[in-house]
Design an enzyme around this catalytic site. Structure first.
Site, mmCIF file in Angstrom:
data_model
loop_
_atom_site.group_PDB
_atom_site.id
_atom_site.type_symbol
_atom_site.label_atom_id
_atom_site.label_comp_id
_atom_site.label_asym_id
_atom_site.label_seq_id
_atom_site.Cartn_x
_atom_site.Cartn_y
_atom_site.Cartn_z
ATOM 1 C CB CYS A 176 36.979 21.345 13.160
ATOM 2 S SG CYS A 176 38.473 20.431 13.529
ATOM 3 C CD GLU A 221 41.316 16.865 7.532
ATOM 4 O OE1 GLU A 221 40.358 16.761 8.333
ATOM 5 O OE2 GLU A 221 42.028 15.903 7.211
HETATM 6 P P1 NAD Z 1 37.381 29.815 5.960
HETATM 7 O O1 NAD Z 1 36.840 28.744 5.100
HETATM 8 O O2 NAD Z 1 36.660 31.097 6.027
HETATM 9 O O3 NAD Z 1 38.878 30.201 5.515
HETATM 10 C C1 NAD Z 1 39.911 29.263 5.507
HETATM 11 C C2 NAD Z 1 41.012 29.728 4.569
HETATM 12 O O4 NAD Z 1 40.526 29.740 3.240
HETATM 13 C C3 NAD Z 1 41.553 31.121 4.838
HETATM 14 O O5 NAD Z 1 42.957 31.084 4.706
HETATM 15 C C4 NAD Z 1 40.927 31.939 3.736
HETATM 16 O O6 NAD Z 1 41.681 33.062 3.357
HETATM 17 C C5 NAD Z 1 40.892 30.948 2.604
HETATM 18 N N1 NAD Z 1 39.892 31.228 1.568
HETATM 19 C C6 NAD Z 1 38.714 31.883 1.698
HETATM 20 N N2 NAD Z 1 38.041 31.885 0.527
HETATM 21 C C7 NAD Z 1 38.810 31.215 -0.359
HETATM 22 C C8 NAD Z 1 38.647 30.873 -1.733
HETATM 23 N N3 NAD Z 1 37.552 31.222 -2.420
HETATM 24 N N4 NAD Z 1 39.614 30.172 -2.331
HETATM 25 C C9 NAD Z 1 40.732 29.775 -1.646
HETATM 26 N N5 NAD Z 1 40.933 30.071 -0.342
HETATM 27 C C10 NAD Z 1 39.987 30.785 0.297
HETATM 28 O O7 NAD Z 1 37.540 29.141 7.387
HETATM 29 P P2 NAD Z 1 37.827 29.858 8.767
HETATM 30 O O8 NAD Z 1 36.610 30.653 9.118
HETATM 31 O O9 NAD Z 1 39.156 30.516 8.712
HETATM 32 O O10 NAD Z 1 37.959 28.618 9.770
HETATM 33 C C11 NAD Z 1 36.910 28.059 10.473
HETATM 34 C C12 NAD Z 1 36.417 26.809 9.805
HETATM 35 O O11 NAD Z 1 37.470 25.854 9.686
HETATM 36 C C13 NAD Z 1 35.328 26.094 10.566
HETATM 37 O O12 NAD Z 1 34.301 25.686 9.683
HETATM 38 C C14 NAD Z 1 36.023 24.876 11.129
HETATM 39 O O13 NAD Z 1 35.188 23.785 11.415
HETATM 40 C C15 NAD Z 1 36.999 24.577 10.065
HETATM 41 N N6 NAD Z 1 38.103 23.763 10.580
HETATM 42 C C16 NAD Z 1 38.183 22.441 10.219
HETATM 43 C C17 NAD Z 1 39.196 21.633 10.743
HETATM 44 C C18 NAD Z 1 39.309 20.169 10.367
HETATM 45 O O14 NAD Z 1 40.369 19.580 10.591
HETATM 46 N N7 NAD Z 1 38.287 19.553 9.839
HETATM 47 C C19 NAD Z 1 40.117 22.188 11.626
HETATM 48 C C20 NAD Z 1 39.986 23.523 11.973
HETATM 49 C C21 NAD Z 1 38.979 24.307 11.425
#
Ligand code: NAD
Length: 472
Positions: A260, A226
């Site tokens: 999002c 997502e």
């Molecule tokens: P992010 O991608 O930076 O991090 C998300 C998670 O991934 C964190 O827990 C982080 O520690 C982990 N992570 C980071 N690098 C990783 C790796 N290499 N391997 C495994 N895990 C890793 O996202 P964010 O900045 O925390 O959140 C914002 C983003 O989330 C925005 O792009 C937003 O659109 C998206 N989002 C999407 C939805 C949806 O339902 N589509 C909902 C909410 C947020």
């Protein structure tokens, strides 16, 4: 690790992070408990999830206090905690119905004499990796239906917003039969989790989603992604401009745009563009910041301070390209937090970062269109396809446009409805996601694997049936 308080800018919370070994140990311990959990049956599991809902409510204040610091906001933190209890109750009610409705009878195969009996079992260990924007909601949104399906659940919340985990662990300590654990840390802990689970649900940025998908491919497990969005809203010539402006404003700026499904591009018909923009600017200027009083106002600080820099850069890039800022536009540093008032941009062009890249802030770039075909083409000109919205003079008109938009969920006569509606099954398109829907019944059914018991009711074929013979 330390986490920063978004209201003060101080890194004032320290928490212990997991290591690859401790993640492996948590996964092993959950696997040991999963068999008994699945064998309990769905009704017994529902009772445990109902207890979890009660316990979350009984401990609401402690969880809320932590989450309010994590996110720098109160009203939404309260809604998130209550939403977790609701999520548990919803799936506790729905999952037994879905389990009951699964096909279990033998059906004749197309192969004569053979019958097929389906069996269902859960992926043993489910894993979630969550972002910071709705920390408690998104840490559990998939874990709750996975638990109801019979999986054990290992959850990695964002390292940016870890505070809520402590009071949630206190809650889980009162529910020893529930196989749910948290692991804490950044990317390495996320990668370690993927190596140990049987199914991973990731919510976060597209960039990280790709890394998760790659790791899941190496582990040969399904990855449900997502990801980000760049949701468009179309306002047609027949829409009431003042109403449309209200809806657009709310759909774009709630939660400081850190959602999002926030509207991030607006396409308005030339016939109503002036009154729409007037109302949008007037509405935007009534929106207040939650500083200095966190108990009043609309928009809190950015949860992740680096987000403010990214958004400021997008606004600067748009300005440099000739965009006009009708209101807002400056990141304000107040009491150590970074804030942005609703920012309305016009004279934007399709190549600008503010139109092409996810913003994740309260920024509304408005483009005026002359024909609906143009509006639909511009709305669809994106690598994302999370959701979209249409505001028109009638539902019929809105629906006809909605059907032509390339996104998983389309709000008609409103915006960002996916934030309020949990049962609209949909599949994100493009860079916005991959895999089954988290919304609707599919949100539960995806965690069940199907086994086929294939019964030979006639004669098993002898080896001679496969013997070689003369050329035919
Ligand atoms: P992010 O991608 O930076 O991090 C998300 C998670 O991934 C964190 O827990 C982080 O520690 C982990 N992570 C980071 N690098 C990783 C790796 N290499 N391997 C495994 N895990 C890793 O996202 P964010 O900045 O925390 O959140 C914002 C983003 O989330 C925005 O792009 C937003 O659109 C998206 N989002 C999407 C939805 C949806 O339902 N589509 C909902 C909410 C947020």
């Amino acid at each position: 690790m330390k986490a920063t308080n978004p209201r003060t800018g101080k890194a004032d919370y320290e928490f212990a992070t997991d290591t690859p070994d401790s993640v492996a140990e948590a996964a092993r311990e959950l696997r040991d408990r999963q068999g008994a959990w699945e064998a309990m049956g769905v009704s017994a599991r529902a009772k445990v999830l109902l207890r979890l809902a009660d316990l979350v409510e009984a401990n609401e204040q402690a969880i809320f206090d932590a989450l309010a610091i994590d996110t720098g906001r109160r009203a939404i933190a309260r809604m998130e905690v209550q939403g977790l209890a609701r999520n548990c109750r919803r799936w506790a009610a729905r999952a037994p119905e879905l389990m009951d409705g699964l096909p279990r009878d033998a059906t004749p195969s197309l192969t004569p004499g053979v019958e097929i009996v389906p069996e269902f079992s859960a992926f043993p260990l489910f894993g979630a990796i969550a972002p910071w924007n709705f920390p408690i909601l998104l840490s559990h949104i998939d874990a709750v239906p996975a638990l109801m399906a019979g999986c054990a659940a290992l959850v990695k919340p964002s390292e940016v917003t870890p505070r809520f985990v402590e009071p949630m662990r206190d809650v889980l300590a009162q529910l020893p039969e529930l196989p749910l654990r948290y692991v804490m840390g950044g990317p390495e802990v996320g990668q370690a989790l993927i190596a140990h689970v049987d199914y991973v649900c990731f919510t976060g940025s597209t960039e990280t989603g790709r890394k998760v998908a790659e790791a899941a491919a190496r582990a040969l497990i399904p990855a449900n992604l997502e990801l980000g969005g760049k949701d468009p809203m179309i306002v047609t010539a027949s829409a009431d401009p003042a109403w449309a402006a209200n809806v657009a404003l709310r759909s774009s700026v709630v939660a400081t745009g850190q959602a999002c499904q926030s509207i991030e591009r607006i396409y308005v018909a030339r016939e109503v563009a002036d009154p729409f923009l007037d109302a949008l600017v007037a509405g935007a200027e009534t929106v207040t910041l939650t500083h200095p009083d966190p108990g009043s106002g609309h928009l809190g600080p950015f949860i992740f301070p680096a987000q403010a820099e990214k958004i400021a850069a997008q606004i600067a890039d748009a300005r440099a390209g000739g965009a006009k800022v009708l209101t807002g536009g400056e990141v304000e540093r107040l009491g150590g937090g970074a804030y942005l008032r609703p920012t309305i941009l016009t004279d934007v062009t399709p190549d600008m970062a503010v139109i092409r890249e996810e913003t994740f802030g309260p920024v509304l770039p408005v483009t005026v269109f002359d024909t609906l075909d143009d509006a639909i083409a511009m709305a669809n000109d994106s690598t994302y396809g999370l959701s979209a919205a249409v505001l028109a003079g009638s539902m019929e008109e809105a629906a006809a446009i909605g059907s032509q938009l390339e996104a998983g969920a389309i709000s008609l006569q409103d915006g960002a409805l996916t934030s309020m509606v949990g049962d609209a099954t949909n599949h994100s398109r493009g860079k916005s996601g991959l895999g089954p829907s988290r919304m609707g019944d599919e949100g539960f059914l995806r965690f069940l694997r199907r086994k086929a018991l294939i019964r030979q009711t006639g004669q098993a074929a002898p080896i001679d049936a496969f013997a070689e013979g003369p050329p035919q």
